[in-house]
Design a protein around this motif. Structure first.
Motif, mmCIF file in Angstrom:
data_model
loop_
_atom_site.group_PDB
_atom_site.id
_atom_site.type_symbol
_atom_site.label_atom_id
_atom_site.label_comp_id
_atom_site.label_asym_id
_atom_site.label_seq_id
_atom_site.Cartn_x
_atom_site.Cartn_y
_atom_site.Cartn_z
ATOM 1 N N ILE A 190 0.833 -1.210 0.000
ATOM 2 C CA ILE A 190 0.000 0.000 0.000
ATOM 3 C C ILE A 190 0.864 1.255 0.000
ATOM 4 O O ILE A 190 0.587 2.225 -0.720
ATOM 5 C CB ILE A 190 -0.948 -0.026 1.205
ATOM 6 C CG1 ILE A 190 -1.880 -1.245 1.107
ATOM 7 C CG2 ILE A 190 -1.753 1.256 1.298
ATOM 8 C CD1 ILE A 190 -2.753 -1.469 2.321
ATOM 9 N N LEU A 191 1.931 1.257 0.782
ATOM 10 C CA LEU A 191 2.803 2.434 0.857
ATOM 11 C C LEU A 191 3.597 2.640 -0.424
ATOM 12 O O LEU A 191 4.154 3.721 -0.628
ATOM 13 C CB LEU A 191 3.754 2.295 2.043
ATOM 14 C CG LEU A 191 3.119 2.341 3.435
ATOM 15 C CD1 LEU A 191 4.175 2.114 4.509
ATOM 16 C CD2 LEU A 191 2.423 3.674 3.666
ATOM 17 N N THR A 193 2.517 3.157 -3.219
ATOM 18 C CA THR A 193 1.842 4.151 -4.064
ATOM 19 C C THR A 193 2.228 5.585 -3.710
ATOM 20 O O THR A 193 1.970 6.494 -4.500
ATOM 21 C CB THR A 193 0.321 3.997 -3.926
ATOM 22 O OG1 THR A 193 -0.059 4.215 -2.552
ATOM 23 C CG2 THR A 193 -0.111 2.603 -4.337
ATOM 24 N N LYS A 228 -3.198 6.265 -1.202
ATOM 25 C CA LYS A 228 -3.085 4.867 -0.770
ATOM 26 C C LYS A 228 -4.417 4.151 -0.740
ATOM 27 O O LYS A 228 -4.450 2.909 -0.620
ATOM 28 C CB LYS A 228 -2.438 4.788 0.604
ATOM 29 C CG LYS A 228 -3.209 5.418 1.738
ATOM 30 C CD LYS A 228 -2.426 5.366 3.023
ATOM 31 C CE LYS A 228 -3.176 6.029 4.167
ATOM 32 N NZ LYS A 228 -4.462 5.357 4.472
ATOM 33 N N THR A 311 0.590 -1.542 -8.439
ATOM 34 C CA THR A 311 0.120 -2.166 -7.205
ATOM 35 C C THR A 311 -0.055 -3.682 -7.337
ATOM 36 O O THR A 311 0.387 -4.428 -6.445
ATOM 37 C CB THR A 311 -1.195 -1.512 -6.739
ATOM 38 O OG1 THR A 311 -0.983 -0.115 -6.530
ATOM 39 C CG2 THR A 311 -1.673 -2.136 -5.444
#
Length: 343
Positions: A190-191, A193, A228, A311
């Motif tokens: 997630i981080l 992004t 995120k 992602t």
């Protein structure tokens, strides 16, 4: 001895120049001259009188009538090595010149303040760069030091604290996501992004010619929370179907991309269109709103084009890395939540 002159910001000072050759012939040493002037004008404590209740300090100085002008120097005598008293004016030359009424200090050093105003549309960061460039070109002596004060100093302090502020926000998000998904690796998915959003915001500010101000930094911090959500939607759905439907990580993230594409686009467009009025705003206070809007719009556009593709890739690599760590260190599989349906 300083007295006021006709000018409000200037005074008159008395300069005493010692004829060292004459002083040497008369047997007068420089330290004796310094001591005589110090006793007359420095108000030094020479003794203490102790009473029954109080104590009194004895201060040596000239009488007030000798302190009103340079004429009081005519009454000062200096003791020579032979014990004779030599008039100070015999071995000294007295001149008067202009001097400031007050000497400003920065800490323990004499300081001069140079003020400047920013032109219309100018930034404080560019002004500081121009000032530093001018100092480098002047080749000022090493004993002269320059530093920013006031608003410029506050700006520099805020610039220094920006990396710590962003790092703290990222660490806090990682901890929250780690507890939410009970995983060490997928919060990193997630981080992943966030860098794309930061690059997009910086590129947008560079294209529009705006500096990375405090308001633009607020936009970057907002992007950390907005961008995120794309990865959160995909990762959350992929983990859910991977556990409930027993799918592989590749099939789970592929299904998540298909099912979550529409919500991702809807939320991104809502945030993007909400920031557009700030980016193109005019009128009173536009100089504060535009950096915020431009950083948010640039970060959303750039990250949206990349995170939809990056992602899933990061998710697969992180899942494989997690499986490799379990095999390498012989860790147990994560506990699966039991789901039951009623009705």
């Amino acid at each position: 001895v300083d007295v006021n002159s006709d000018q409000s910001d200037r005074g008159i000072e008395t300069l005493i120049t010692i004829d060292r050759d004459m002083a040497s012939q008369l047997g007068v040493r420089m330290n004796a001259i310094d001591q005589a002037l110090n006793n007359g004008f420095a108000q030094g404590q020479v003794a203490t009188i102790y009473g029954d209740i109080n104590q009194y300090f004895v201060i040596m100085e000239l009488q007030p009538q000798y302190l009103e002008g340079p004429e009081g120097l005519n009454s000062i005598y200096v003791k020579s090595t032979s014990g004779e008293l030599v008039p100070l004016m015999t071995i000294a030359k007295v001149e008067t010149s202009n001097t400031p009424l007050a000497v400003r200090h920065q800490g323990q050093f004499v300081a001069t303040t140079i003020s400047f105003n920013l032109p219309l549309g100018g930034s404080l960061s560019n002004a500081q760069k121009a000032i530093q460039k001018t100092l480098d070109e002047l080749n000022v002596p090493t004993e002269i030091h320059g530093s920013m004060q006031g608003t410029a100093k506050l700006f520099n302090d805020s610039q220094k604290s920006q990396p710590i502020l962003i790092l703290t926000a990222i660490v806090a998000i990682y901890i929250v996501l780690g507890m939410l998904y009970e995983s060490y690796v997928h919060p990193l998915t997630i981080l992943s992004t966030i860098p794309t959003a930061g690059v997009g915001a910086l590129v947008a500010l560079e294209i529009t010619g705006l500096p990375l101000s405090i308001i633009a930094l607020i936009g970057l911090i907002l992007l950390i929370g907005i961008v995120k959500k794309n990865a959160i939607m995909m990762v959350d759905f992929a983990l859910e179907v991977e556990r409930s439907e027993n799918l592989s990580s590749q099939d789970a993230i592929f299904k998540a991309c298909i099912m979550r594409f529409r919500p991702i686009m809807m939320t991104t467009m809502a945030a993007l269109l909400g920031a557009v009025p700030l980016a193109i705003g005019f009128g009173e206070g536009a100089e504060l709103r535009r950096p915020l809007g431009i950083s948010v719009v640039g970060g959303l556009l750039f990250s949206q084009m990349l995170t939809l593709y990056t992602t899933p890739i990061v998710y697969l690599y992180m899942d494989r890395f997690s499986a490799w760590c379990r095999r390498k260190f012989k860790l147990s599989e994560p506990l699966q939540a039991l789901h039951s349906e009623t009705g």
